[in-house]
Design a protein around this motif. Sequence first.
Motif: not given
Length: 174
Positions: A51-53, A66-69, A168-170
């Motif tokens: 979802s974050a992606l 990359e950091l987000l995943l 946070r949203q994901a």
Amino acid sequence: MRAKQFWAAITAHITIEDLIWVNGILSPREASLFWRMNLPDQQHAIRVAQSALGLAQRVREDVDTELLLRGALLHDVGKVYGDVSTADKVITVIGHKFAPRMMRSWGREGRGSRLDNLRHACYVYFHHPRRSAEFLKEIGAEEELIELVLHHHEPMMSGERTELTLLRQADEMH
């Protein structure tokens, strides 16, 4: 929302594609933390990362995907398999719904008696971001990743990293 999470927990499974995807994103040391979580938390983290992606692809600013995943996959590694029973987790979630401040202050680290185990479940529930960050520090993770994981349950603040906002949203979606 909680009923949906409960159903997801009891039907959780990891596919070979999930395994390959996770191990392709995380370093071996990070993956070792990921695979210490229980199956429902692993599946939750994978859904949050996916979802974050998707959210990142809609943002018009630079995002370190990359950091987000990695942050999404590792945000709950403070919840270690076998550390909290399913019954204690359910009681803690219900308690949080009706008496969040009392449950937060009542939680104590350390297992033992039935009561100790329930208090430990409360501790893990409310303090897993800090525990997750500590585990990441122990394996030498970079500060940006540690900060992302540490703050993923805190209220949004102006000037924070886009990756934290997206994480946070994901997480709230699942």
